[in-house]
Motif scaffolding. Structure first.
Motif, PDB file in Angstrom:
ATOM      1  N   LEU A 113      36.240  57.266  68.772  1.00 14.60           N
ATOM      2  CA  LEU A 113      36.242  56.178  69.222  1.00 14.60           C
ATOM      3  C   LEU A 113      37.177  55.759  70.919  1.00 14.60           C
ATOM      4  CD1 LEU A 113      36.669  54.736  66.123  1.00 14.60           C
ATOM      5  CD2 LEU A 113      34.323  55.148  67.808  1.00 14.60           C
ATOM      6  N   SER A 114      36.796  56.818  71.206  1.00 16.99           N
ATOM      7  CA  SER A 114      37.367  56.343  72.548  1.00 16.99           C
ATOM      8  C   SER A 114      37.276  56.188  74.121  1.00 16.99           C
ATOM      9  CB  SER A 114      39.177  57.801  72.926  1.00 16.99           C
ATOM     10  OG  SER A 114      39.372  57.334  74.467  1.00 16.99           O
ATOM     11  N   GLU A 115      37.366  55.223  74.760  1.00 21.94           N
ATOM     12  CA  GLU A 115      36.204  55.849  76.343  1.00 21.94           C
ATOM     13  C   GLU A 115      36.863  56.320  77.350  1.00 21.94           C
ATOM     14  OE1 GLU A 115      36.915  51.897  77.416  1.00 21.94           O
ATOM     15  OE2 GLU A 115      35.777  50.182  76.227  1.00 21.94           O
ATOM     16  N   ALA A 116      37.485  57.536  76.363  1.00 16.76           N
ATOM     17  CA  ALA A 116      37.563  58.427  77.958  1.00 16.76           C
ATOM     18  C   ALA A 116      36.945  59.546  77.394  1.00 16.76           C
ATOM     19  CB  ALA A 116      39.401  58.907  77.383  1.00 16.76           C
ATOM     20  N   MET A 117      36.168  59.390  76.504  1.00 17.62           N
ATOM     21  CA  MET A 117      35.285  60.059  76.133  1.00 17.62           C
ATOM     22  C   MET A 117      34.250  61.109  77.141  1.00 17.62           C
ATOM     23  SD  MET A 117      33.073  59.023  73.282  1.00 17.62           S
ATOM     24  CE  MET A 117      31.660  59.992  72.817  1.00 17.62           C
ATOM     25  N   TYR A 118      33.753  59.823  78.193  1.00 18.04           N
ATOM     26  CA  TYR A 118      32.867  59.672  78.798  1.00 18.04           C
ATOM     27  C   TYR A 118      33.531  60.432  79.666  1.00 18.04           C
ATOM     28  CZ  TYR A 118      30.968  56.541  74.871  1.00 18.04           C
ATOM     29  OH  TYR A 118      30.828  55.984  74.346  1.00 18.04           O
ATOM     30  N   VAL A 119      33.960  60.765  80.163  1.00 15.96           N
ATOM     31  CA  VAL A 119      34.705  60.628  81.934  1.00 15.96           C
ATOM     32  C   VAL A 119      35.475  62.028  81.361  1.00 15.96           C
ATOM     33  CG1 VAL A 119      34.955  59.237  82.897  1.00 15.96           C
ATOM     34  CG2 VAL A 119      37.153  60.140  81.749  1.00 15.96           C
ATOM     35  N   GLN A 120      35.222  63.272  80.670  1.00 16.72           N
ATOM     36  CA  GLN A 120      35.718  64.266  79.465  1.00 16.72           C
ATOM     37  C   GLN A 120      34.502  65.318  79.476  1.00 16.72           C
ATOM     38  OE1 GLN A 120      37.483  64.926  76.159  1.00 16.72           O
ATOM     39  NE2 GLN A 120      39.340  65.673  77.133  1.00 16.72           N
ATOM     40  N   PRO A 121      34.703  66.570  81.073  1.00 20.19           N
ATOM     41  CA  PRO A 121      34.016  67.266  80.985  1.00 20.19           C
ATOM     42  C   PRO A 121      34.021  68.373  79.903  1.00 20.19           C
ATOM     43  CG  PRO A 121      35.207  67.334  82.682  1.00 20.19           C
ATOM     44  CD  PRO A 121      35.579  66.228  82.145  1.00 20.19           C
ATOM     45  N   LYS A 122      32.931  68.921  79.703  1.00 19.59           N
ATOM     46  CA  LYS A 122      32.955  69.688  78.095  1.00 19.59           C
ATOM     47  C   LYS A 122      32.155  70.273  78.125  1.00 19.59           C
ATOM     48  CE  LYS A 122      34.872  67.145  74.678  1.00 19.59           C
ATOM     49  NZ  LYS A 122      34.899  65.357  74.975  1.00 19.59           N
ATOM     50  N   ASP A 123      31.445  71.039  79.649  1.00 16.79           N
ATOM     51  CA  ASP A 123      30.005  72.210  79.953  1.00 16.79           C
ATOM     52  C   ASP A 123      30.643  73.218  80.555  1.00 16.79           C
ATOM     53  OD1 ASP A 123      31.953  71.638  82.378  1.00 16.79           O
ATOM     54  OD2 ASP A 123      29.657  70.744  82.889  1.00 16.79           O
ATOM     55  N   ASP A 124      31.861  73.744  79.550  1.00 16.64           N
ATOM     56  CA  ASP A 124      32.709  74.944  80.274  1.00 16.64           C
ATOM     57  C   ASP A 124      31.939  76.046  79.136  1.00 16.64           C
ATOM     58  OD1 ASP A 124      34.111  74.329  78.592  1.00 16.64           O
ATOM     59  OD2 ASP A 124      35.672  74.723  79.786  1.00 16.64           O
ATOM     60  N   GLY A 125      31.656  75.802  77.849  1.00 17.65           N
ATOM     61  CA  GLY A 125      31.634  76.683  76.997  1.00 17.65           C
ATOM     62  C   GLY A 125      32.283  76.982  75.726  1.00 17.65           C
ATOM     63  N   SER A 126      33.916  76.188  75.424  1.00 22.47           N
ATOM     64  CA  SER A 126      34.950  76.407  75.398  1.00 22.47           C
ATOM     65  C   SER A 126      35.585  75.373  74.185  1.00 22.47           C
ATOM     66  CB  SER A 126      36.231  76.678  76.449  1.00 22.47           C
ATOM     67  OG  SER A 126      35.845  75.479  76.924  1.00 22.47           O
ATOM     68  N   TRP A 127      34.612  73.984  74.715  1.00 21.77           N
ATOM     69  CA  TRP A 127      34.926  73.121  73.168  1.00 21.77           C
ATOM     70  C   TRP A 127      33.718  73.397  72.395  1.00 21.77           C
ATOM     71  CZ3 TRP A 127      38.559  69.766  74.234  1.00 21.77           C
ATOM     72  CH2 TRP A 127      39.289  69.706  76.179  1.00 21.77           C
ATOM     73  N   SER A 128      34.022  73.279  70.763  1.00 24.40           N
ATOM     74  CA  SER A 128      33.660  72.808  69.835  1.00 24.40           C
ATOM     75  C   SER A 128      32.255  72.066  69.488  1.00 24.40           C
ATOM     76  CB  SER A 128      34.845  73.021  68.578  1.00 24.40           C
ATOM     77  OG  SER A 128      35.022  71.987  68.478  1.00 24.40           O
ATOM     78  N   ASP A 129      31.365  71.858  68.985  1.00 24.26           N
ATOM     79  CA  ASP A 129      30.542  71.336  68.440  1.00 24.26           C
ATOM     80  C   ASP A 129      31.231  69.567  68.234  1.00 24.26           C
ATOM     81  OD1 ASP A 129      28.282  72.440  70.272  1.00 24.26           O
ATOM     82  OD2 ASP A 129      27.859  72.802  67.783  1.00 24.26           O
ATOM     83  N   CYS A 130      32.138  69.709  67.213  1.00 23.08           N
ATOM     84  CA  CYS A 130      33.185  68.604  66.539  1.00 23.08           C
ATOM     85  C   CYS A 130      33.800  68.033  67.762  1.00 23.08           C
ATOM     86  CB  CYS A 130      34.190  69.343  65.508  1.00 23.08           C
ATOM     87  SG  CYS A 130      35.541  68.129  65.640  1.00 23.08           S
ATOM     88  N   ALA A 131      34.376  68.771  68.762  1.00 21.39           N
ATOM     89  CA  ALA A 131      35.039  68.326  70.015  1.00 21.39           C
ATOM     90  C   ALA A 131      34.449  67.155  71.262  1.00 21.39           C
ATOM     91  CB  ALA A 131      35.907  69.249  70.751  1.00 21.39           C
ATOM     92  N   LYS A 132      33.047  67.619  70.586  1.00 23.30           N
ATOM     93  CA  LYS A 132      32.102  66.719  72.161  1.00 23.30           C
ATOM     94  C   LYS A 132      31.905  65.699  71.241  1.00 23.30           C
ATOM     95  CE  LYS A 132      30.301  71.397  73.416  1.00 23.30           C
ATOM     96  NZ  LYS A 132      29.258  72.200  73.787  1.00 23.30           N
ATOM     97  N   ARG A 133      32.016  65.078  70.106  1.00 22.17           N
ATOM     98  CA  ARG A 133      31.703  63.981  69.792  1.00 22.17           C
ATOM     99  C   ARG A 133      32.799  62.995  70.117  1.00 22.17           C
ATOM    100  NH1 ARG A 133      31.414  67.267  64.364  1.00 22.17           N
ATOM    101  NH2 ARG A 133      29.078  67.901  64.715  1.00 22.17           N
ATOM    102  N   GLY A 134      33.923  63.499  71.300  1.00 24.39           N
ATOM    103  CA  GLY A 134      34.404  61.816  71.403  1.00 24.39           C
ATOM    104  C   GLY A 134      35.884  63.103  72.465  1.00 24.39           C
ATOM    105  N   TYR A 135      36.672  62.194  72.955  1.00 29.72           N
ATOM    106  CA  TYR A 135      38.056  61.937  73.766  1.00 29.72           C
ATOM    107  C   TYR A 135      38.682  63.449  73.046  1.00 29.72           C
ATOM    108  CZ  TYR A 135      41.518  63.530  76.920  1.00 29.72           C
ATOM    109  OH  TYR A 135      42.465  63.832  77.536  1.00 29.72           O
ATOM    110  N   ALA A 136      39.080  64.934  73.533  1.00 30.65           N
ATOM    111  CA  ALA A 136      39.084  65.562  72.162  1.00 30.65           C
ATOM    112  C   ALA A 136      40.399  66.179  73.284  1.00 30.65           C
ATOM    113  CB  ALA A 136      38.460  66.834  72.135  1.00 30.65           C
ATOM    114  N   VAL A 137      41.758  67.293  72.555  1.00 25.61           N
ATOM    115  CA  VAL A 137      42.746  67.502  72.728  1.00 25.61           C
ATOM    116  C   VAL A 137      42.958  68.942  72.319  1.00 25.61           C
ATOM    117  CG1 VAL A 137      44.856  68.196  73.494  1.00 25.61           C
ATOM    118  CG2 VAL A 137      44.485  65.498  73.127  1.00 25.61           C
ATOM    119  N   LYS A 138      42.684  70.324  73.239  1.00 26.41           N
ATOM    120  CA  LYS A 138      42.637  71.910  72.569  1.00 26.41           C
ATOM    121  C   LYS A 138      44.352  71.449  72.431  1.00 26.41           C
ATOM    122  CE  LYS A 138      39.322  73.705  75.854  1.00 26.41           C
ATOM    123  NZ  LYS A 138      38.126  74.649  76.723  1.00 26.41           N
TER     124      LYS A 138
END
Length: 222
Positions: A113-138
């Motif tokens: 539910l974090s609004e920051a998810m919309y400005v966090q790039p996740k197009d480098d292939g290193s993120w899981s599908d789950c992480a793409k559903r919100g703002y995520a921290v590795k």
């Protein structure tokens, strides 16, 4: 890790059930450390208090968690939503998550539910599908995150919804510290009905098990 042989199935809180219950939404294994049980733990608790600006006595016992392949914790809130009635020391205010290992892939902490998810790039292939559903921290060994479950006016912050994504490759070790509105031990002492059993303190309104390193702690703090 040395903790391997001491781990038990992680539980989730369930109103009316002491100690929590097993649930498929949380499939990790974990264990509790005693509050201030040694110099290292005490030092970490001091640093958390400095970082969060909340007294260290407001914290629950630190929880060590292990997530193996496919294990996860579905999105949830850390607050109870009932004014903290299940705890004498009130609602959970904040959470500190500490990453104790690197994870090859997956295991991210995600905030759907974090609004920051919309400005966090996740197009480098290193993120899981789950992480793409919100703002995520590795998870990265040595890193930690702090987030609050209550707004400054003490209302519930629903945007604090978070989860632990399934581990895809590797093993995730982490430590969790939940922090409450009030002083844990002082709240227990104020009731005058705490019971000491084998160095572990129980209370009828606490589902959480408070473990302390010395049997003299109750008398010392009260």
């Amino acid at each position: 890790m040395a903790a391997d042989g001491k781990l038990e199935d992680s539980l989730v809180s369930d109103e009316g059930k002491y100690g929590g219950v097993r649930n498929d939404q949380r499939t990790s294994k974990g264990m509790l450390l005693g509050i201030g049980q040694d110099e290292t733990v005490a030092r970490i608790e001091d640093r958390i208090a400095t970082w969060s600006l909340i007294p260290k006595d407001n914290g629950e016992a630190m929880q060590i968690l292990r997530y193996e392949h496919g294990q996860k914790y579905l999105p949830h809130h850390d607050f109870f939503g009932n004014g903290g009635q299940d705890f004498l020391n009130g609602e959970r205010v904040a959470t500190v998550l500490m990453y104790l290992s690197d994870v090859e892939k997956g295991g991210e902490t995600v905030f759907p539910l974090s609004e920051a998810m919309y400005v966090q790039p996740k197009d480098d292939g290193s993120w899981s599908d789950c992480a793409k559903r919100g703002y995520a921290v590795k998870p990265k060994k040595g890193d930690a995150i702090l987030f609050f479950s209550l707004q400054p006016d003490a209302s519930l912050d629903t945007s604090s919804l978070h989860g632990s994504c399934p581990v895809i490759s590797g093993v995730k070790w982490s430590a969790t510290k939940w922090i409450h509105e009030e002083d844990d031990l002082q709240a227990i002492c104020a009731t005058g009905v705490a019971v000491q059993l084998f160095g572990e303190f129980h209370h009828s309104k606490l589902w959480f098990l408070y473990k302390h390193p010395k049997e003299s702690n109750l008398a010392r703090f009260c």
